[in-house]
Motif scaffolding. Sequence first.
Motif, PDB file in Angstrom:
ATOM      1  N   ASP A 235      37.218  44.410 -21.266  1.00  0.00           N
ATOM      2  CA  ASP A 235      36.311  45.216 -20.444  1.00  0.00           C
ATOM      3  C   ASP A 235      35.328  44.322 -19.712  1.00  0.00           C
ATOM      4  OD1 ASP A 235      35.081  44.422 -22.823  1.00  0.00           O
ATOM      5  OD2 ASP A 235      33.732  46.136 -22.821  1.00  0.00           O
TER       6      ASP A 235
ATOM      7  N   TYR B  37      31.659  44.540 -16.712  1.00  0.00           N
ATOM      8  CA  TYR B  37      30.627  45.374 -16.086  1.00  0.00           C
ATOM      9  C   TYR B  37      31.150  46.037 -14.818  1.00  0.00           C
ATOM     10  CZ  TYR B  37      27.579  43.083 -19.372  1.00  0.00           C
ATOM     11  OH  TYR B  37      27.024  42.639 -20.537  1.00  0.00           O
ATOM     12  N   PRO B  38      30.677  47.253 -14.531  1.00  0.00           N
ATOM     13  CA  PRO B  38      31.163  47.913 -13.312  1.00  0.00           C
ATOM     14  C   PRO B  38      30.580  47.292 -12.037  1.00  0.00           C
ATOM     15  CG  PRO B  38      29.520  49.293 -14.441  1.00  0.00           C
ATOM     16  CD  PRO B  38      29.737  48.092 -15.307  1.00  0.00           C
TER      17      PRO B  38
ATOM     18  N   GLY C 241      25.363  50.209 -13.002  1.00  0.00           N
ATOM     19  CA  GLY C 241      25.470  51.458 -13.759  1.00  0.00           C
ATOM     20  C   GLY C 241      25.801  51.190 -15.211  1.00  0.00           C
ATOM     21  N   ALA C 242      25.678  52.257 -15.988  1.00  0.00           N
ATOM     22  CA  ALA C 242      25.861  52.123 -17.435  1.00  0.00           C
ATOM     23  C   ALA C 242      27.337  52.068 -17.788  1.00  0.00           C
ATOM     24  CB  ALA C 242      25.208  53.302 -18.137  1.00  0.00           C
ATOM     25  N   GLY C 243      27.632  51.436 -18.915  1.00  0.00           N
ATOM     26  CA  GLY C 243      28.990  51.460 -19.452  1.00  0.00           C
ATOM     27  C   GLY C 243      29.844  50.321 -18.935  1.00  0.00           C
TER      28      GLY C 243
ATOM     29  N   VAL D 288      33.879  48.870 -18.030  1.00  0.00           N
ATOM     30  CA  VAL D 288      35.127  49.376 -17.439  1.00  0.00           C
ATOM     31  C   VAL D 288      36.285  48.542 -17.984  1.00  0.00           C
ATOM     32  CG1 VAL D 288      36.356  49.732 -15.254  1.00  0.00           C
ATOM     33  CG2 VAL D 288      33.869  50.037 -15.351  1.00  0.00           C
TER      34      VAL D 288
ATOM     35  N   THR E 112      41.518  61.468 -19.784  1.00  0.00           N
ATOM     36  CA  THR E 112      40.153  61.309 -19.282  1.00  0.00           C
ATOM     37  C   THR E 112      39.535  62.695 -19.131  1.00  0.00           C
ATOM     38  OG1 THR E 112      38.895  60.797 -17.253  1.00  0.00           O
ATOM     39  CG2 THR E 112      41.263  61.080 -16.972  1.00  0.00           C
TER      40      THR E 112
ATOM     41  N   TYR F 223      35.364  52.983 -23.500  1.00  0.00           N
ATOM     42  CA  TYR F 223      34.217  52.590 -22.698  1.00  0.00           C
ATOM     43  C   TYR F 223      34.033  53.638 -21.598  1.00  0.00           C
ATOM     44  CZ  TYR F 223      35.573  48.532 -25.320  1.00  0.00           C
ATOM     45  OH  TYR F 223      35.968  47.725 -26.328  1.00  0.00           O
ATOM     46  N   LYS F 224      33.729  53.200 -20.369  1.00  0.00           N
ATOM     47  CA  LYS F 224      33.390  54.199 -19.347  1.00  0.00           C
ATOM     48  C   LYS F 224      34.669  54.841 -18.786  1.00  0.00           C
ATOM     49  CE  LYS F 224      30.009  56.198 -17.299  1.00  0.00           C
ATOM     50  NZ  LYS F 224      29.140  57.021 -18.136  1.00  0.00           N
ATOM     51  N   GLU F 225      35.449  54.058 -18.131  1.00  0.00           N
ATOM     52  CA  GLU F 225      36.738  54.504 -17.589  1.00  0.00           C
ATOM     53  C   GLU F 225      37.594  53.263 -17.483  1.00  0.00           C
ATOM     54  OE1 GLU F 225      38.336  57.236 -16.769  1.00  0.00           O
ATOM     55  OE2 GLU F 225      36.786  58.771 -16.846  1.00  0.00           O
TER      56      GLU F 225
ATOM     57  N   SER G 151      34.930  59.491 -27.369  1.00  0.00           N
ATOM     58  CA  SER G 151      34.724  58.050 -27.155  1.00  0.00           C
ATOM     59  C   SER G 151      35.956  57.358 -26.598  1.00  0.00           C
ATOM     60  CB  SER G 151      34.275  57.343 -28.436  1.00  0.00           C
ATOM     61  OG  SER G 151      34.165  58.208 -29.488  1.00  0.00           O
TER      62      SER G 151
END
Length: 226
Positions: A50, A52-53, A57-59, A61, A86, A113-115, A137
């Motif tokens: 994973d 950072y986006p 933003g949070a989460g 990717v 999803t 995680y986020k997506e 989750s």
Amino acid sequence: MKIDVLTLFPGMFTNFLEESMVKIARDKKALEVRLTDIRDYAFNKHRSVDDYPYGGGAGMVLKPEPLYEAITAVKDESNVPVIYFTPQGKPLTQKIIRSYASANHLILLCGHYKEIDQRIRDSLVTAEYSIGDYVLSGGELPAMVFIDAVARLQEGVLNDSESAATDSHENGLLGAPHYTRPPEFRGMKVPEVLLSGNHAKIADWRRKKAIEKTTKIRPELLDEKK
Ligand code: ADE
């Protein structure tokens, strides 16, 4: 049917695959489930999957490269469905489950995680499903939901061929109430009609109860049936 599950948490499936209908389907060779740890396809020395986006933003990717490698490693033909779970997906329904029940091979992709990176969705994922309007989750529980629902539709898994056809949602309605012995339990009696032996009457009663229940709890199903 062969199902490849791509996940970061293969251990979540261990007990699930050893119990109930899914175990029966596997024992009968009607279903084969193969687990692939996406992390095995991480390409850097930290085995990170994973990042950072972009845009902030949070989460975190899921990175595209390990997903691409994992999917292409299990994909033996170009037309194998690749299903991604999803909360943004289409609501999963019995009709959708039926549409996959006779497939030979499916690939289920579990995010975390986020997506996952959008480019994998654009290029490799063929369908996206949600199991409800809440956030889990990861896609592991939805994948188990999907596997259980298709496993019980495999030939020879349910011993009573009737029992799938009369499930809730198979005819667009919620099922009628069920009773078993004793005929009276703590003062509560089984409806007389069910003891009558009159099959036509019982079928009418069940249909009436199914419509009543659906009207009360899921009225939108009746609209969809029209
Ligand atoms: N992943 C996280 N939440 C989900 C949901 N509700 N359905 C499918 N996949 C998910």
